[in-house]
Design a protein around this motif. Structure first.
Motif, PDB file in Angstrom:
ATOM      1  N   PRO A  56       0.805  -1.224   0.000  1.00 50.97           N
ATOM      2  CA  PRO A  56       0.000   0.000   0.000  1.00 50.97           C
ATOM      3  C   PRO A  56       0.837   1.273   0.000  1.00 50.97           C
ATOM      4  CG  PRO A  56      -0.183  -1.154   2.114  1.00 50.97           C
ATOM      5  CD  PRO A  56       0.535  -2.063   1.185  1.00 50.97           C
ATOM      6  N   SER A  60       0.673   3.963  -3.032  1.00 50.44           N
ATOM      7  CA  SER A  60       0.334   5.351  -2.725  1.00 50.44           C
ATOM      8  C   SER A  60       1.352   6.312  -3.320  1.00 50.44           C
ATOM      9  CB  SER A  60       0.256   5.533  -1.203  1.00 50.44           C
ATOM     10  OG  SER A  60       0.073   6.886  -0.869  1.00 50.44           O
ATOM     11  N   TYR A  61       2.651   5.996  -3.125  1.00 51.39           N
ATOM     12  CA  TYR A  61       3.707   6.834  -3.709  1.00 51.39           C
ATOM     13  C   TYR A  61       3.595   6.852  -5.230  1.00 51.39           C
ATOM     14  CZ  TYR A  61       6.364   6.884   0.735  1.00 51.39           C
ATOM     15  OH  TYR A  61       6.784   7.058   2.034  1.00 51.39           O
ATOM     16  N   GLN A  63       1.038   6.332  -7.146  1.00 51.21           N
ATOM     17  CA  GLN A  63      -0.138   7.078  -7.593  1.00 51.21           C
ATOM     18  C   GLN A  63       0.134   8.584  -7.554  1.00 51.21           C
ATOM     19  OE1 GLN A  63      -3.378   5.781  -8.690  1.00 51.21           O
ATOM     20  NE2 GLN A  63      -3.208   7.879  -9.431  1.00 51.21           N
ATOM     21  N   LYS A  64       0.751   9.045  -6.460  1.00 54.34           N
ATOM     22  CA  LYS A  64       1.057  10.470  -6.332  1.00 54.34           C
ATOM     23  C   LYS A  64       2.049  10.926  -7.397  1.00 54.34           C
ATOM     24  CE  LYS A  64       0.290  10.699  -1.337  1.00 54.34           C
ATOM     25  NZ  LYS A  64       0.941  10.695  -0.015  1.00 54.34           N
ATOM     26  N   THR A 163       8.974  12.542  -2.753  1.00 51.24           N
ATOM     27  CA  THR A 163       8.087  11.393  -2.939  1.00 51.24           C
ATOM     28  C   THR A 163       8.569  10.530  -4.094  1.00 51.24           C
ATOM     29  OG1 THR A 163       6.228  12.708  -2.128  1.00 51.24           O
ATOM     30  CG2 THR A 163       5.685  10.683  -3.298  1.00 51.24           C
TER      31      THR A 163
END
Length: 202
Positions: A56, A60-61, A63-64, A163
């Motif tokens: 996850p 998340s990273y 996607q950003k 990120t």
């Protein structure tokens, strides 16, 4: 030999390097000496736990980074897609290991220790689910190799934000962990389980 041919590596050089590692003093575990029921638990508690925690976070990273930088740096969009595929392979794969394959291996060990006959499995022989597991390892490994290739071996661009850098660092870490994870299963656990089942059926 097959891997060396595929990657244009001199097998003799590789063997020499591995022997140097083997002879070097190390605090590393000697997994080959472990009972395979204990090795099952180690894999779940160490590598499956790592994958469940990392997936996850990396998604998340990814996607950003794809949302912010995808228009200017298209590889990150492909990385997001590929890593979704990795997660899609590994999540059900680990469940099958935890609820089908590993419990059966533990039953094999218990049967040997108690000198009791082993009940026939619904999958006929442990080689059947193991073949599926090994094929899924290959798929996940190929996906990560593709991610490594298009990310320039996890090298972020000079302009990358924190990120972006964290994403590539975590992807690199994830691939390294998967190498160990797959090695423990393909090269130690699975061959020993197949041999044990064969011995018990004699």
């Amino acid at each position: 030999k097959r891997a060396c041919r595929k990657n244009n590596v001199d097998i003799n050089d590789l063997i020499a390097d591995l022997q140097k590692l083997e002879n070097a003093p190390s605090g590393a575990h000697n997994f080959n000496n472990w009972e395979i029921d204990f090795l099952c638990d180690y894999i779940v508690n160490t590598h499956h736990a790592y994958v469940n925690e990392a997936l996850p976070m990396i998604l998340s990273y990814a996607q950003k980074v794809a949302s912010v930088h995808g228009h200017a740096h298209p590889p990150v969009v492909e990385i997001l897609k590929l890593f979704h595929a990795v997660a899609g392979e590994l999540v059900p794969h680990m469940k099958v290991e935890e609820f089908v394959v590993f419990p059966y291996i533990k039953k094999l060990v218990a049967a040997k220790k108690s000198n009791q006959p082993m009940e026939a499995a619904h999958f006929s022989t442990v080689q059947n689910p193991i073949s599926t597991m090994e094929n899924e390892h290959e798929i996940a490994g190929n996906l990560l190799r593709e991610i490594s290739k298009i990310s320039n071996n996890y090298t972020p661009p000079e302009w990358a934000c924190n990120t972006f850098k964290a994403l590539y660092a975590k992807l690199d870490e994830f691939e390294q962990d998967l190498h160990i994870h797959v090695h423990l299963e393909n090269n130690i656990l699975f061959p020993k389980a197949i041999q044990l089942e064969s011995d018990l059926s004699k």
